[in-house]
Write a protein that holds these residues in place. Structure first.
Motif, PDB file in Angstrom:
ATOM      1  N   SER A  68       4.453  15.351   6.247  1.00 19.06           N
ATOM      2  CA  SER A  68       5.098  15.150   4.966  1.00 19.06           C
ATOM      3  C   SER A  68       5.219  13.631   4.434  1.00 19.06           C
ATOM      4  CB  SER A  68       6.536  15.756   4.829  1.00 19.06           C
ATOM      5  OG  SER A  68       7.500  15.110   5.966  1.00 19.06           O
ATOM      6  N   PHE A  69       5.427  12.597   5.472  1.00 20.38           N
ATOM      7  CA  PHE A  69       5.400  11.385   5.152  1.00 20.38           C
ATOM      8  C   PHE A  69       4.200  10.651   4.329  1.00 20.38           C
ATOM      9  CE2 PHE A  69       5.215   6.612   5.946  1.00 20.38           C
ATOM     10  CZ  PHE A  69       6.676   6.395   5.587  1.00 20.38           C
ATOM     11  N   VAL A  70       3.087  11.450   4.373  1.00 14.61           N
ATOM     12  CA  VAL A  70       2.036  11.096   3.618  1.00 14.61           C
ATOM     13  C   VAL A  70       2.353  10.800   2.127  1.00 14.61           C
ATOM     14  CG1 VAL A  70       1.232  13.357   2.834  1.00 14.61           C
ATOM     15  CG2 VAL A  70      -0.706  11.476   3.168  1.00 14.61           C
ATOM     16  N   GLY A  71       3.265  11.357   1.493  1.00 15.80           N
ATOM     17  CA  GLY A  71       3.328  11.205   0.157  1.00 15.80           C
ATOM     18  C   GLY A  71       2.621  12.309  -0.673  1.00 15.80           C
ATOM     19  N   TYR A 103      -5.873   4.076  12.454  1.00 16.71           N
ATOM     20  CA  TYR A 103      -6.133   2.979  11.599  1.00 16.71           C
ATOM     21  C   TYR A 103      -4.855   2.180  11.660  1.00 16.71           C
ATOM     22  CZ  TYR A 103      -2.722   5.113   8.568  1.00 16.71           C
ATOM     23  OH  TYR A 103      -1.694   5.510   7.846  1.00 16.71           O
ATOM     24  N   LYS A 104      -5.059   0.856  11.165  1.00 17.63           N
ATOM     25  CA  LYS A 104      -4.029  -0.101  11.116  1.00 17.63           C
ATOM     26  C   LYS A 104      -2.939   0.193   9.801  1.00 17.63           C
ATOM     27  CE  LYS A 104      -6.131  -3.758  13.639  1.00 17.63           C
ATOM     28  NZ  LYS A 104      -6.759  -5.139  13.751  1.00 17.63           N
ATOM     29  N   ARG A 105      -1.808  -0.006  10.062  1.00 18.74           N
ATOM     30  CA  ARG A 105      -0.858   0.223   9.036  1.00 18.74           C
ATOM     31  C   ARG A 105      -0.987  -0.745   7.951  1.00 18.74           C
ATOM     32  NH1 ARG A 105       3.230  -1.138  11.589  1.00 18.74           N
ATOM     33  NH2 ARG A 105       3.530  -3.354  11.142  1.00 18.74           N
ATOM     34  N   ASN A 106      -0.767  -0.424   6.560  1.00 20.40           N
ATOM     35  CA  ASN A 106      -0.923  -0.908   5.168  1.00 20.40           C
ATOM     36  C   ASN A 106      -2.523  -1.219   5.081  1.00 20.40           C
ATOM     37  OD1 ASN A 106       1.510  -0.979   4.259  1.00 20.40           O
ATOM     38  ND2 ASN A 106       2.329  -2.832   5.089  1.00 20.40           N
ATOM     39  N   THR A 107      -3.425  -0.416   5.512  1.00 20.74           N
ATOM     40  CA  THR A 107      -4.617  -0.870   5.377  1.00 20.74           C
ATOM     41  C   THR A 107      -5.341   0.571   4.988  1.00 20.74           C
ATOM     42  OG1 THR A 107      -5.686  -0.496   7.634  1.00 20.74           O
ATOM     43  CG2 THR A 107      -4.590  -2.709   7.089  1.00 20.74           C
ATOM     44  N   VAL A 108      -6.569   0.641   4.471  1.00 21.09           N
ATOM     45  CA  VAL A 108      -7.424   1.752   4.286  1.00 21.09           C
ATOM     46  C   VAL A 108      -8.706   1.555   5.233  1.00 21.09           C
ATOM     47  CG1 VAL A 108      -6.513   2.525   2.185  1.00 21.09           C
ATOM     48  CG2 VAL A 108      -8.386   0.989   2.393  1.00 21.09           C
ATOM     49  N   ALA A 144       0.502  -1.273   0.025  1.00 20.50           N
ATOM     50  CA  ALA A 144       0.067   0.149  -0.144  1.00 20.50           C
ATOM     51  C   ALA A 144       0.921   1.120   0.233  1.00 20.50           C
ATOM     52  CB  ALA A 144      -0.903   0.091   1.164  1.00 20.50           C
ATOM     53  N   ALA A 145       2.200   1.152   0.596  1.00 20.20           N
ATOM     54  CA  ALA A 145       2.758   2.290   0.604  1.00 20.20           C
ATOM     55  C   ALA A 145       3.956   2.372  -0.435  1.00 20.20           C
ATOM     56  CB  ALA A 145       3.630   2.629   2.075  1.00 20.20           C
ATOM     57  N   LYS A 146       3.982   1.723  -1.514  1.00 19.75           N
ATOM     58  CA  LYS A 146       5.043   1.297  -2.431  1.00 19.75           C
ATOM     59  C   LYS A 146       5.434   2.601  -3.167  1.00 19.75           C
ATOM     60  CE  LYS A 146       2.063  -0.182  -6.409  1.00 19.75           C
ATOM     61  NZ  LYS A 146       1.664  -1.404  -7.195  1.00 19.75           N
ATOM     62  N   GLU A 147       4.603   3.695  -3.325  1.00 19.77           N
ATOM     63  CA  GLU A 147       4.649   4.909  -3.996  1.00 19.77           C
ATOM     64  C   GLU A 147       6.092   5.636  -3.172  1.00 19.77           C
ATOM     65  OE1 GLU A 147       4.814   7.547  -7.369  1.00 19.77           O
ATOM     66  OE2 GLU A 147       4.302   5.468  -7.170  1.00 19.77           O
ATOM     67  N   LEU A 148       6.034   5.534  -1.964  1.00 22.05           N
ATOM     68  CA  LEU A 148       6.717   6.310  -1.184  1.00 22.05           C
ATOM     69  C   LEU A 148       8.231   5.781  -1.186  1.00 22.05           C
ATOM     70  CD1 LEU A 148       5.049   6.262   2.350  1.00 22.05           C
ATOM     71  CD2 LEU A 148       4.985   8.120   0.500  1.00 22.05           C
ATOM     72  N   GLY A 149       8.496   4.312  -1.254  1.00 27.44           N
ATOM     73  CA  GLY A 149       9.610   3.688  -1.676  1.00 27.44           C
ATOM     74  C   GLY A 149      10.087   3.874  -3.098  1.00 27.44           C
ATOM     75  N   ARG A 150       9.323   3.986  -4.119  1.00 28.34           N
ATOM     76  CA  ARG A 150       9.731   4.032  -5.183  1.00 28.34           C
ATOM     77  C   ARG A 150      10.161   5.770  -5.445  1.00 28.34           C
ATOM     78  NH1 ARG A 150       8.321   6.155 -10.514  1.00 28.34           N
ATOM     79  NH2 ARG A 150       6.552   7.233  -9.884  1.00 28.34           N
ATOM     80  N   THR A 159      -0.408   7.436   6.056  1.00 29.74           N
ATOM     81  CA  THR A 159       0.078   7.467   4.537  1.00 29.74           C
ATOM     82  C   THR A 159      -1.137   7.912   3.629  1.00 29.74           C
ATOM     83  OG1 THR A 159      -0.653   5.116   4.676  1.00 29.74           O
ATOM     84  CG2 THR A 159       1.734   5.723   5.063  1.00 29.74           C
ATOM     85  N   TYR A 160      -0.791   7.883   2.325  1.00 29.08           N
ATOM     86  CA  TYR A 160      -1.417   8.542   1.270  1.00 29.08           C
ATOM     87  C   TYR A 160      -3.027   7.924   1.029  1.00 29.08           C
ATOM     88  CZ  TYR A 160       0.825   5.576  -2.098  1.00 29.08           C
ATOM     89  OH  TYR A 160       1.267   4.223  -2.495  1.00 29.08           O
TER      90      TYR A 160
END
Length: 543
Positions: free
Chosen positions: A411-414, A358-363, A191-197, A387-388
């Motif tokens: 800022s970490f939101v992306g 909310y739980k990480r890596n979920t919406v 779910a957060a792959k755009e941040l890493g990319r 996250t975004y």
């Protein structure tokens, strides 16, 4: 190799210069008699490596000992290795052996088993012992034997690092005469792959720009990535892959707070550089700072503090009208702590702050939305530490229920990913959303922004300017400056010494960057941005 062995070796090596002279001259006499076999020469050099290597290592660990003195010893022993080796494999084996002994010497100083006064005395004794004829001359065959023995010159391949570069220390994996290899551990899936990319993209843009200009003292910068999916349970394996398999020199741009809680201890145990991580958590900001951890960006506490002050002073809200929507882990905790600190300065207790989660890596934000609906006191602003995708989902589910609600995020939101998600829902979901930044607005025309955009267009055509990749680009450029100041004899300790000496770094941001022995965070400035009706970020004043 045990500490006892290392300690006893160093004690032997601290004896007088006469003892060293006797050892070296005795070695030369032994080699020059009875036509000693090549294997005997190699064994003698192995023994000498165990005596000379720890002295080189302990001297390198002491910043008051001049590097040229150590360089001279290294050059002499390089000649020994060349002349004692009958082939390339033997030479490489001897060099690796010396590497280990040098590492032992350095560890003996950092571990407190040898102090720098002893290291200075050992080096002085060794210098006196080898004064005059070189070590290579002492180990060369006698003139009579040399006249009859065939000579087979062995050339040093350029791809193999030489001892003369004094890169024979434990932390100098990932450094050759041609490249310096760094690792990045982050979410390249999930779910957060755009941040890493984006973080990887920014670092690579800076590396490519530096490489085109000749690299760092002729060495090209290379980035190797490992995917942890933004899951701490996968971070250790990713770090091991980078350090043990890919043999990286250090880490740059790792993404996330919960993953950093796993990655930092791993790096610290190995005295590996952990630089410019994409997180504002205080676990990277100890007082005094961890020697091997350096941050470019301001902290989440600073971002959320700036947000609370903005909402109260400029938007004229009451503290009780501000809620926090935060990820349920150390990332969310770090952001909430910043809000709580700002509130305490206003006389509001932590217990009075509404925290939604909310739980990480979920919406899955339904619980947060339902808890918000139960509040009797009207909430007029939500500080999001998310996250975004989760942030966008929360806005989607509350926008119509609470018209006029002010949404902010760290800022970490992306930022770009958040705007894209919201614009898919419609401009009314995006317009007015505030994001604090640790870089200037990418829509501006400062020298830093223009340089970044030009480089991005050149090396990654088609990629749009992004706050995350811009941060990666700036962080990498700070590191590159530190590498250049360190010079060709790169090792982690020398790099850190040079980073700590960097002051008033001007990258065109409008704010100087500074490090120090007690300050491993370069930037403390926060910029404000807000999404307009077209989905673009425009700067706003936070104070």
């Amino acid at each position: 190799m045990s500490d006892h062995w290392s300690h006893s070796t160093l004690v032997r090596n601290s004896r007088s210069a006469l003892r060293w002279t006797a050892i070296l001259l005795g070695t030369a006499a032994f080699i020059s008699t009875a036509n000693a076999a090549p294997g005997d020469n190699v064994n003698i050099v192995r023994d000498l490596a165990g005596r000379v290597g720890p002295i080189i290592g302990s001297a390198l660990a002491c910043r008051d000992i001049a590097r040229p003195r150590v360089q001279l010893i290294a050059d002499k022993f390089q000649a020994v290795i060349r002349e004692a080796s009958s082939n390339e494999a033997e030479r490489d084996d001897l060099t690796r052996l010396l590497d280990r002994y040098v590492a032992d010497g350095r560890t003996a100083v950092s571990g407190g088993r040898v102090d720098c006064r002893v290291a200075e005395r050992q080096l002085s004794d060794l210098e006196q012992s080898i004064a005059g004829p070189s070590l290579s001359g002492a180990l060369a065959p006698s003139s009579a034997a040399a006249a009859t023995a065939p000579t087979v010159p062995v050339q040093q391949p350029p791809s193999i690092p030489t001892l003369s570069s004094v890169n024979s220390v434990s932390n100098v994996r990932g450094v050759t005469d041609r490249e310096i290899r760094f690792g990045i551990c982050g979410p390249f899936s999930g779910a957060a792959k755009e941040l890493g990319r984006q973080m990887k993209l920014g670092v690579e843009t800076a590396f490519n720009r530096a490489n085109e200009a000749g690299g760092v003292d002729g060495r090209m910068l290379k980035l190797v990535a490992a995917d942890d999916g933004y899951e701490p349970s996968r971070t250790l394996d990713a770090m091991k892959q980078l350090y043990e398999k890919d043999q990286v020199f250090g880490f740059i741009g790792n993404v996330g707070t919960p993953t950093a809680a796993i990655g930092i201890p791993y790096a610290l145990e190995r005295r590996a550089l952990f630089f410019g991580a994409f997180t504002g958590s205080n676990i990277l900001r100890n007082d005094p700072p961890d020697r091997y951890v350096f941050n470019y960006r301001a902290s989440y506490a600073e971002e959320t503090d700036a947000t609370v002050r903005y909402l109260i002073k400029l938007r004229h809200l009451q503290p009780r009208q501000i809620a926090v929507f935060a990820q349920q882990d150390s990332y969310g905790d770090a952001g909430f702590a910043g809000v709580a600190k700002a509130m305490r300065t206003l006389g509001v207790s932590d217990g009075a702050i509404l925290r939604l989660g909310y739980k990480r890596n979920t919406v899955d934000v339904d619980d947060a939305v339902n808890l918000l609906r139960l509040q009797k006191t009207p909430v007029k602003a939500v500080v999001m530490v998310a996250t975004y995708r989760a942030a966008a989902k929360f806005i989607e589910k509350t926008k119509d229920v609470y018209p006029g609600l002010i949404y902010t995020n760290v800022s970490f939101v992306g930022s770009t990913a958040l705007s894209d998600e919201l614009m898919l829902l419609g401009p009314r979901f995006a317009s007015g959303v505030i994001v604090t930044q640790v870089v200037p607005a990418v829509g501006g025309y400062s020298s830093a922004v223009m340089e970044y955009k030009n480089a991005l267009a050149k090396y990654f055509p088609g990629e749009n300017a992004d706050y995350v990749s811009f941060e990666g680009y700036i962080a990498a450029n700070v590191l590159i400056q530190g590498l250049k100041k360190t010079g060709p004899q790169i090792d982690t300790e020398r790099l850190i010494d040079n980073l700590e000496a960097m002051r008033n770094i001007d990258l065109g941001l409008g704010a100087p960057l500074n490090f120090g022995r007690g300050e491993h965070q370069a930037l403390h400035k926060i910029w404000g941005t807000q999404i307009d009706d077209s989905g673009k970020y425009v700067p706003i004043e936070l104070e």
